[in-house]
Each structure stands twice: as structure tokens, then as C-alpha cells.
Motif scaffolding. Structure first.
Motif, PDB file in Angstrom:
ATOM      1  N   TRP A  17       0.810  -1.210   0.000  1.00 36.50           N
ATOM      2  CA  TRP A  17       0.000   0.000   0.000  1.00 36.50           C
ATOM      3  C   TRP A  17       0.852   1.273   0.000  1.00 36.50           C
ATOM      4  O   TRP A  17       0.371   2.360   0.297  1.00 36.50           O
ATOM      5  CB  TRP A  17      -0.914   0.013   1.239  1.00 36.50           C
ATOM      6  CG  TRP A  17      -1.890  -1.123   1.260  1.00 36.50           C
ATOM      7  CD1 TRP A  17      -1.749  -2.299   1.908  1.00 36.50           C
ATOM      8  CD2 TRP A  17      -3.142  -1.168   0.583  1.00 36.50           C
ATOM      9  NE1 TRP A  17      -2.839  -3.100   1.695  1.00 36.50           N
ATOM     10  CE2 TRP A  17      -3.724  -2.429   0.883  1.00 36.50           C
ATOM     11  CE3 TRP A  17      -3.846  -0.284  -0.246  1.00 36.50           C
ATOM     12  CZ2 TRP A  17      -4.948  -2.814   0.386  1.00 36.50           C
ATOM     13  CZ3 TRP A  17      -5.076  -0.665  -0.743  1.00 36.50           C
ATOM     14  CH2 TRP A  17      -5.608  -1.921  -0.430  1.00 36.50           C
ATOM     15  N   GLY A  18       2.105   1.121  -0.364  1.00 37.16           N
ATOM     16  CA  GLY A  18       3.008   2.270  -0.322  1.00 37.16           C
ATOM     17  C   GLY A  18       2.589   3.410  -1.218  1.00 37.16           C
ATOM     18  O   GLY A  18       2.879   4.585  -0.932  1.00 37.16           O
ATOM     19  N   TYR A  19       1.905   3.088  -2.332  1.00 39.29           N
ATOM     20  CA  TYR A  19       1.512   4.156  -3.245  1.00 39.29           C
ATOM     21  C   TYR A  19       0.449   5.078  -2.639  1.00 39.29           C
ATOM     22  O   TYR A  19       0.217   6.177  -3.157  1.00 39.29           O
ATOM     23  CB  TYR A  19       1.005   3.561  -4.559  1.00 39.29           C
ATOM     24  CG  TYR A  19       2.126   2.966  -5.387  1.00 39.29           C
ATOM     25  CD1 TYR A  19       2.981   3.786  -6.120  1.00 39.29           C
ATOM     26  CD2 TYR A  19       2.356   1.593  -5.401  1.00 39.29           C
ATOM     27  CE1 TYR A  19       4.017   3.254  -6.872  1.00 39.29           C
ATOM     28  CE2 TYR A  19       3.387   1.050  -6.148  1.00 39.29           C
ATOM     29  CZ  TYR A  19       4.225   1.879  -6.883  1.00 39.29           C
ATOM     30  OH  TYR A  19       5.262   1.350  -7.615  1.00 39.29           O
ATOM     31  N   LEU A  20      -0.185   4.645  -1.565  1.00 37.92           N
ATOM     32  CA  LEU A  20      -1.115   5.539  -0.877  1.00 37.92           C
ATOM     33  C   LEU A  20      -0.397   6.763  -0.322  1.00 37.92           C
ATOM     34  O   LEU A  20      -0.995   7.821  -0.126  1.00 37.92           O
ATOM     35  CB  LEU A  20      -1.830   4.799   0.247  1.00 37.92           C
ATOM     36  CG  LEU A  20      -2.860   3.745  -0.179  1.00 37.92           C
ATOM     37  CD1 LEU A  20      -3.439   3.049   1.047  1.00 37.92           C
ATOM     38  CD2 LEU A  20      -3.978   4.385  -1.005  1.00 37.92           C
ATOM     39  N   ARG A  21       0.902   6.612  -0.059  1.00 34.54           N
ATOM     40  CA  ARG A  21       1.668   7.763   0.418  1.00 34.54           C
ATOM     41  C   ARG A  21       1.710   8.858  -0.644  1.00 34.54           C
ATOM     42  O   ARG A  21       1.705  10.052  -0.334  1.00 34.54           O
ATOM     43  CB  ARG A  21       3.085   7.336   0.789  1.00 34.54           C
ATOM     44  CG  ARG A  21       3.140   6.316   1.908  1.00 34.54           C
ATOM     45  CD  ARG A  21       4.554   6.071   2.376  1.00 34.54           C
ATOM     46  NE  ARG A  21       4.591   5.066   3.446  1.00 34.54           N
ATOM     47  CZ  ARG A  21       5.625   4.832   4.223  1.00 34.54           C
ATOM     48  NH1 ARG A  21       6.731   5.547   4.061  1.00 34.54           N
ATOM     49  NH2 ARG A  21       5.578   3.909   5.157  1.00 34.54           N
ATOM     50  N   ALA A  22       1.789   8.418  -1.907  1.00 35.72           N
ATOM     51  CA  ALA A  22       1.798   9.404  -2.994  1.00 35.72           C
ATOM     52  C   ALA A  22       0.490  10.194  -3.002  1.00 35.72           C
ATOM     53  O   ALA A  22       0.497  11.421  -3.211  1.00 35.72           O
ATOM     54  CB  ALA A  22       2.005   8.694  -4.332  1.00 35.72           C
ATOM     55  N   LEU A  23      -0.635   9.502  -2.765  1.00 35.58           N
ATOM     56  CA  LEU A  23      -1.922  10.199  -2.705  1.00 35.58           C
ATOM     57  C   LEU A  23      -1.958  11.192  -1.551  1.00 35.58           C
ATOM     58  O   LEU A  23      -2.542  12.276  -1.658  1.00 35.58           O
ATOM     59  CB  LEU A  23      -3.056   9.183  -2.573  1.00 35.58           C
ATOM     60  CG  LEU A  23      -3.301   8.269  -3.784  1.00 35.58           C
ATOM     61  CD1 LEU A  23      -4.435   7.295  -3.489  1.00 35.58           C
ATOM     62  CD2 LEU A  23      -3.619   9.096  -5.032  1.00 35.58           C
ATOM     63  N   CYS A  24      -1.338  10.811  -0.450  1.00 34.82           N
ATOM     64  CA  CYS A  24      -1.279  11.726   0.704  1.00 34.82           C
ATOM     65  C   CYS A  24      -0.496  12.987   0.348  1.00 34.82           C
ATOM     66  O   CYS A  24      -0.879  14.110   0.737  1.00 34.82           O
ATOM     67  CB  CYS A  24      -0.660  11.021   1.898  1.00 34.82           C
ATOM     68  SG  CYS A  24      -1.670   9.677   2.573  1.00 34.82           S
ATOM     69  N   TRP A  25       0.621  12.805  -0.381  1.00 32.51           N
ATOM     70  CA  TRP A  25       1.402  13.972  -0.790  1.00 32.51           C
ATOM     71  C   TRP A  25       0.601  14.845  -1.764  1.00 32.51           C
ATOM     72  O   TRP A  25       0.648  16.080  -1.696  1.00 32.51           O
ATOM     73  CB  TRP A  25       2.712  13.535  -1.447  1.00 32.51           C
ATOM     74  CG  TRP A  25       3.750  13.092  -0.465  1.00 32.51           C
ATOM     75  CD1 TRP A  25       4.195  11.832  -0.247  1.00 32.51           C
ATOM     76  CD2 TRP A  25       4.471  13.927   0.440  1.00 32.51           C
ATOM     77  NE1 TRP A  25       5.145  11.796   0.734  1.00 32.51           N
ATOM     78  CE2 TRP A  25       5.353  13.089   1.183  1.00 32.51           C
ATOM     79  CE3 TRP A  25       4.474  15.294   0.707  1.00 32.51           C
ATOM     80  CZ2 TRP A  25       6.197  13.569   2.156  1.00 32.51           C
ATOM     81  CZ3 TRP A  25       5.332  15.782   1.683  1.00 32.51           C
ATOM     82  CH2 TRP A  25       6.178  14.928   2.394  1.00 32.51           C
TER      83      TRP A  25
END
Length: 489
Positions: free
Chosen positions: A400-408
């Protein structure tokens, strides 16, 4: 008595006799059997080069000097057991068609059997006592049994060929053992025995299983480049050091199960300082790894680089044996105990977990790999900065690491929205720029609304923020593309 080159068509018997001088039968030819048994007593006996068509029996007798049987040829068996006593024995290059039995006897000096050839079994068991024993290059057609015996000196068995099993179990005691390069067609058993020195088995070949479990005690075991065709069982035994570098085990490496686990003992160096136990699995290959949760204590020095396996677990699995029962944290902690960091152990475990369908666990393991790689490099290295960027933007591209991109994206869009609302210029229809403007400026290449690009911030301090805003958008999209394409692995 001088009988050099003598010829006898039938048996020769010295049963119960006593010789105060040398008995010389060098190169003698005996058509039947040669008996030197029944509590006979000898000083020096020379049987070098002798040819005995029958058996040679020395049971229960005493040999106080050198017993020279170098290059002897025996058509049947060689019997040296039943509490016989020997000082020094030379059996180099001997050729014995039948079995050799030394069970229950005492050898007070060196026993040299280098390059001996035995047509059946070699029995050295039943509380026999030996000092230095040499069997280098020996060829034994049957089994070799050392069960219950004591070896106070070096036992050199390197480059042997054993046609069946090698048994070294049931209370046998050894000092230093060399089995390097030996070819054993059957299994090797060492249960309930004690090895007080180094057991060197580098490049050994075992045609069946290698059983080192069941209350055996080992100091240092070296199995570098060894090959075991079935399983290796070390459960319920104690080791101070186990070296499996480059070993190949076709079956299961059994380190633990519901019936018990391997134990590790510390030792002291020459200065009395404690030395932690050590297990090296560098470049080892096994069919399956079966362990217990207690197999890997904190004090164990572990080396895992290059270690490969096809399966986790096996028969007789114990509590928390299955991956989902242990969880990601347990495996991450296990991998962290490797003294020297390498990405390979993490990738190996991740591949196995994914093949079992545990994709989230596999992602956790691969994330931990990158986190440790980052920790090992440090801020002084360029790699650390790259890995830091990957960690905080896409979680290294795992799970789920790509969720961090959504947070940014959400964070920068929100910040841009708040800042742009104070701008004097609208978007062409009189409305103040806001959320969609901020998002449009963040996303490279894509244009959500052409009017957003008519907003003039040339005389507004907010333009400096949106320079950074746009650059971060390009950076974030580049990282995401790199992650999805596998360039970050």
C-alpha cells in the motif's frame, strides 16, 4: 620367530601363545586362516605383504608392539575385537575381502588404515577405545559403525568411499573428526554422541539423510560445500558453531518441530572471553526450511546471504510453524539478525511468501529490506537520499506504499488551494482560483483547465511556492512511474 615368505597350505594357529620377540610373517602365504586369538600375547608382529586366503582372527589377544599389516591381502574377514589390546597397528593399503571387526577392543597407539579396502563392513563399535585413527582414502563396500566407542585423538576419514551407512551414534565420543571429501552412499547418524573438537565434513557427499539430532553435542561442525541427498536433522542437539556455507540439501533442513529444536551453546576464547554461537547459511541451498520459533535466539550470530530454499515448513511442524501464524514482524526480526546486510535473504523470503499467497507479508518483507538498506548506508551516501525519497513518497513501491503518494498529492493540493485563494487574479470568469487550480498545477503534462494557465502570479509572492509545487509534481510522478516499472527494485 622368523617366517618371512613362508608358505602354508592350510591354517596357521598361534592361539593362546606367548611371544617375547618379534613374530615375522612378512610376505607369507597362508592357504587357510591365520589365528592369533584366545589371549595370545605378542610383542612386534610383521604381516606386511602377507597373503591369507581365509580369515585372520586376533580376538581377545594382546599386542604390545607394532602390528604391521601394511598391504596384507585377506580372503575373508579380519577379526580384531572381543577385548583385544593393541599398541600400534599399520593396515595401510590392506585388501580385506570380508568384514573388519574391532568392536570392544582397545588401541593404545595410532591405528593407520589409510587406503585400506574392505569388501564388507567396518565395525569399530561397542565401547572400543582408540587414540589416533587414520582412514584417509579408504574404500569400504559395506557400512562403517563407530557406535558407542571412544576416539581420544584425531579420526581422519577424509576422501573415503563408504558403500552403505556411516554410524557414529549411541554414546560415541570424538575429539577431532575429518570427513572432508568423503562419499557415503547411505545415511549418516550421530544421535546421542559427543564431538569435543571440530567435525570437518566439507565437500562430503551423503546419499541419504544426515541425522545429527537426538541429544548429540557438537563444538564446531563444518559442512562447507557438502551435499546431502535427503534431509539434515539437527533437532534436539547442541551446537557451538554450524558452518553450512555452500551446502546443498535436497530435502529438508530440520532445525525445529513440535518434537524439539536445535539448541546453541556459547564458548570461551583463549582469554576466557565469551564467544557467541554461530550459524552460517551463506550460499546454502535446501529443499525446505523447517524451524521453530525458539530456533533463533538473540545471541546466535547468523549469516544468511545467498541462502535459498523452495519451501517453509515440512513434516512434524510445531507451534506457529506456518507463515501466517508468525506474521511479518517475526520474519523481519529474523532477517535483521543477519550479521551482514544483503538484500538477497529478504527477496528470497518475499518470493516464497508471495508464492504461498501471502502478498501483504511479502510486501512487508521487501519494505523492511529497503528500510535496512537505507539504515546501512547513512546520510553521507547518495543512496540514502534516494531511498529516503522512495520511502516517503511511495513506500519503496511495495504493498500500500503508493497511498503515500496520494497523501502527498492531497497535502500539496490543500496547501496550494489555501495560498491561491488570496491571489488578485481570477481564472477568466471572475472566480478565484482554488482546489482545481492547485491540483492542475501539481499534475505534470495533464491540463485540467486551460484557463488555469491564464492566472498571472508574476507580481505575487505566491509564485515562488508554485514553482516548488510544480517541481514536486514532476518529481512525484517520475517516482511513481519508476516504481510501477520496477526501476526502484
Amino acid at each position: 620367530m622368523l617366517l618371512v615368505g613362508a608358505t602354508a597350505s592350510s591354517i596357521i594357529a598361534f592361539n593362546g601363545s606367548r611371544f617375547d620377540g618379534k613374530l615375522n610373517l612378512n610376505s607369507a602365504s597362508v592357504g587357510g586362516s591365520l589365528f592369533l586369538r584366545d589371549q595370545a600375547e605378542f610383542q612386534e608382529v610383521d604381516l606386511a605383504g602377507a597373503d591369507v586366503a581365509g580369515q585372520v582372527e586376533m580376538t581377545g589377544s594382546t599386542f604390545r608392539g607394532l602390528l604391521n599389516m601394511n598391504s596384507i591381502s585377506i580372503g575373508k574377514s579380519l577379526l580384531m575385537g572381543d577385548r583385544a589390546e593393541f599398541r600400534e597397528v599399520d593396515l595401510r593399503h590392506a585388501d580385506i575381502a570380508g568384514p573388519v571387526d574391532m568392536s570392544g577392543s582397545t588401541f593404545r597407539g595410532p591405528l593407520n588404515m589409510d587406503s585400506i579396502s574392505v569388501g564388507k563392513s567396518l565395525q569399530m563399535r561397542d565401547q572400543a577405545e582408540f587414540q589416533e585413527v587414520r582412514l584417509a582414502g579408504a574404500d569400504i563396500t559395506g557400512q562403517v559403525s563407530l557406535n558407542g566407542s571412544s576416539f581420544a585423538g584425531l579420526l581422519d576419514m577424509h576422501s573415503m568411499s563408504i558403500g552403505r551407512d556411516l554410524h557414529m551414534r549411541d554414546g560415541a565420543e570424538f575429539r577431532e573428526v575429518v570427513l572432508g571429501g568423503t562419499d557415503i552412499a547411505g545415511q549418516v547418524t550421530m544421535a546421542r554422541s559427543t564431538f569435543r573438537g571440530t567435525l570437518s565434513m566439507d565437500s562430503v557427499f551423503v546419499g541419504k539423510s544426515l541425522v545429527m539430532g537426538e541429544q548429540a553435542e557438537f563444538r564446531q561442525v563444518v559442512l562447507i560445500a557438502a551435499e546431502v541427498s535427503d534431509f539434515l536433522d539437527a533437532r534436539n542437539s547442541s551446537f557451538r558453531a554450524l558452518e553450512l556455507t555452500g551446502a546443498r540439501i535436497e530435502g529438508t533442513l530440520l532445525l525445529g518441530s513440535r518434537n524439539g529444536t536445535v539448541t546453541w551453546a556459547s564458548s570461551n576464547d583463549g582469554d576466557g572471553q565469551p564467544v557467541p554461537p554461530r550459524l552460517s547459511l551463506r550460499n546454502a541451498t535446501v529443499g525446505a526450511l523447517q524451524d521453530g520459533v525458539d530456533t533463533w535466539p538473540r545471541e546466535l550470530q547468523l549469516e544468511l546471504e545467498g541462502f535459498t530454499y523452495d519451501r517453509l515448513g515440512g513434516l512434524q511442524t510445531g507451534e506457529r510453524s506456518l507463515p501466517h501464524e508468525r506474521g511479518s514482524d517475526w520474519y523481519i526480526d529474523w532477517l535483521s539478525r543477519d550479521r551482514f546486510y544483503s538484500p538477497q535473504p529478504y527477496r528470497q523470503l518475499g518470493r516464497i511468501l508471495e508464492s504461498y499467497g501471502h502478498r501483504e507479508m511479502a510486501a512487508d518483507i521487501l519494505f523492511a529490506n529497503r528500510a535496512r538498506e537505507r539504515a546501512e548506508s547513512g546520510p553521507g551516501e547518495f543512496k540514502w537520499w534516494v531511498l529516503s525519497a522512495l520511502q516517503f513518497t511511495i513506500g519503496y513501491g511495495y504493498g500500500w506504499g503508493y497511498l503515500r503518494a496520494l497523501c502527498w498529492v492531497a497535502l500539496f493540493t490543500a496547501a496550494g488551494t489555501l495560498l491561491i485563494r488570496g491571489a488578485r487574479n481570477g481564472v477568466g470568469d471572475g472566480r478565484r482560483p482554488g482546489f482545481w487550480y492547485s491540483l492542475d498545477m501539481l499534475l505534470p503534462v495533464i491540463r485540467l483547465n486551460e484557463r488555469h494557465y491564464d492566472v498571472d502570479l508574476s507580481n505575487d509572492w505566491r509564485r515562488h511556492y508554485f514553482y516548488v509545487h510544480k517541481l514536486f509534481g514532476y518529481f512525484l510522478v517520475s517516482v511513481i512511474i519508476a516504481g510501477l516499472s520496477g526501476l526502484t527494485e
